[in-house]
Design an enzyme around this catalytic site. Structure first.
Site, PDB file in Angstrom:
ATOM      1  N   CYS A  11     -89.113  17.995  17.958  1.00 57.93           N
ATOM      2  CA  CYS A  11     -87.923  17.230  18.344  1.00 57.93           C
ATOM      3  C   CYS A  11     -88.138  15.734  18.152  1.00 57.93           C
ATOM      4  O   CYS A  11     -89.265  15.256  18.040  1.00 57.93           O
ATOM      5  CB  CYS A  11     -87.598  17.447  19.826  1.00 57.93           C
ATOM      6  SG  CYS A  11     -87.414  19.145  20.355  1.00 57.93           S
ATOM      7  N   CYS A  71    -114.429  25.486  12.765  1.00 56.47           N
ATOM      8  CA  CYS A  71    -114.003  24.143  12.361  1.00 56.47           C
ATOM      9  C   CYS A  71    -112.918  23.602  13.291  1.00 56.47           C
ATOM     10  O   CYS A  71    -112.677  22.398  13.326  1.00 56.47           O
ATOM     11  CB  CYS A  71    -113.532  24.147  10.916  1.00 56.47           C
ATOM     12  SG  CYS A  71    -112.238  25.338  10.517  1.00 56.47           S
TER      13      CYS A  71
END
Length: 362
Positions: A37, A318
């Site tokens: 948004c 990762c």
């Protein structure tokens, strides 16, 4: 995720106050709804822990968020530029269509102009935006258990034939090119964060990735080239093993993986992946910390590239590498997944610590 002009706390305050002066400068992605948004959006405000902040629309979409239908974060750019408005309208009318440069030429549009204007306004090109929309639609439908309209995802992989068809499209090869007697076999594994693709030989796992990862087709092609062998469908024992371990991991019952792995990369890249595996669950490291740990403190950029080249998601964690300021940074599976993985691991370790017997001094 780096804001030289504000902090995430400042952005959250702006969101609570519906500050219109941030429109076009920052966006919020809500992890509980997967919607992004404007900060001025009139919708009910999300909790702080469910908010990720981004500088561009493209970064929001690459992280797996869809535009809000109330504040319409794409609309301001469309109102200011008739070309953008025209293409966004066409994208809404044909959400599952595979747009190409030829389509834009047929519309009488200049390719460089389209590319430049979308990149400037949204941080991605029109064709990249269209691809991201298709992937998002597919993943969303998959999560609901219905048919996936993205041509890459067929029927939520409820059948082996659906997976084989989607996988062949991903590689650009006909199904006849895949051998049952191949050195490597591929199958899918359902997870709470979407389907993952696992590839292994009889001894070890070579690849584990989310199916909507942008780099997956190239990763698979490089893997086939590296092993100089065919790729088939089905599963060897390592895929069975990692499926069981992933189930336990997502249920908060597993702290380390034991499935045997094969790494494909340079010695430096392998050293980075090995160091990633040493990060304890529930903890994170910055890129500079990782570079120091491998004895290459000046190789932060090279380390980041090696981190991004990891082909064994979750197992080689990762996702535990974050920015120096504590912000999330790029993750091939989407920042929303990175946040959920970190949160899951924190909960797992908190539950594990709580289960330990309390020691008493005597």
């Amino acid at each position: 995720m780096i804001y030289p002009w504000s902090s995430n706390d400042e952005l959250y305050d702006a969101l609570l106050n519906r500050a219109a002066d941030y429109d076009g400068r920052a966006f919020v992605g809500v992890t509980s709804t997967q919607i992004f948004c404007r900060l001025s959006c009139p919708a009910r405000k999300p909790k702080r822990e469910n908010c990720l902040f981004f500088e561009t629309v493209g970064a929001c979409m690459e992280a797996g968020f869809r535009p809000c239908k109330r504040c319409r974060p794409l609309e301001s750019a469309a109102q200011a530029d008739p070309l953008i408005a025209r293409l966004l309208k066409a994208l809404e009318a044909l959400p599952g269509y595979r747009w190409s440069e030829a389509d834009l030429v047929k519309m009488g549009l200049d390719l460089s102009t389209v590319r430049r204007r979308f990149k400037r306004q949204f941080g991605v090109t029109f064709l990249e935006m269209a691809r991201l929309r298709r992937v998002q639609d597919g993943v969303e439908t998959l999560a609901r258990g219905g048919r996936v309209i993205d041509a890459q995802l067929d029927a939520g992989f409820d059948s082996a034939s659906g997976f084989r068809t989607a996988f062949a499209r991903l590689l650009g090869d006909p199904l006849s090119q895949f051998s049952n007697q191949s050195l490597l076999k591929a199958d899918w594994i359902k997870t709470p964060l979407g389907p993952m693709i696992a590839v292994s030989d009889k001894r070890s796992l070579h690849l584990l990735e989310f199916f909507d990862r942008k780099a997956l087709p190239n990763e698979l092609k490089k893997l086939r080239k590296a092993v100089r062998g065919d790729l088939g469908f089905g599963r060897f024992d390592p895929i069975e093993q990692i499926q069981g371990e992933l189930k336990a991991y997502f249920e908060g019952e597993l702290c380390s993986f034991q499935t045997p792995l094969t790494f494909w990369g340079s010695p430096f890249t392998k050293s980075v992946w090995q160091e990633l595996q040493r990060i304890p669950m529930g903890q994170t490291r910055s890129y500079s910390q990782m570079a120091a740990l491998i004895g290459r403190p000046s190789a932060v950029r090279a380390l980041a590239r090696a981190n991004g080249a990891n082909q064994l998601a979750i197992i080689v964690p990762c996702h535990r590498v974050i920015g120096a300021g504590g912000d999330l940074t790029g993750y091939g599976g989407g920042l929303w997944r990175k946040q959920k993985l970190i949160d899951l691991e924190h909960r797992t370790m908190a539950a594990f610590d709580a289960s330990l017997p309390t020691s008493h001094a005597t």
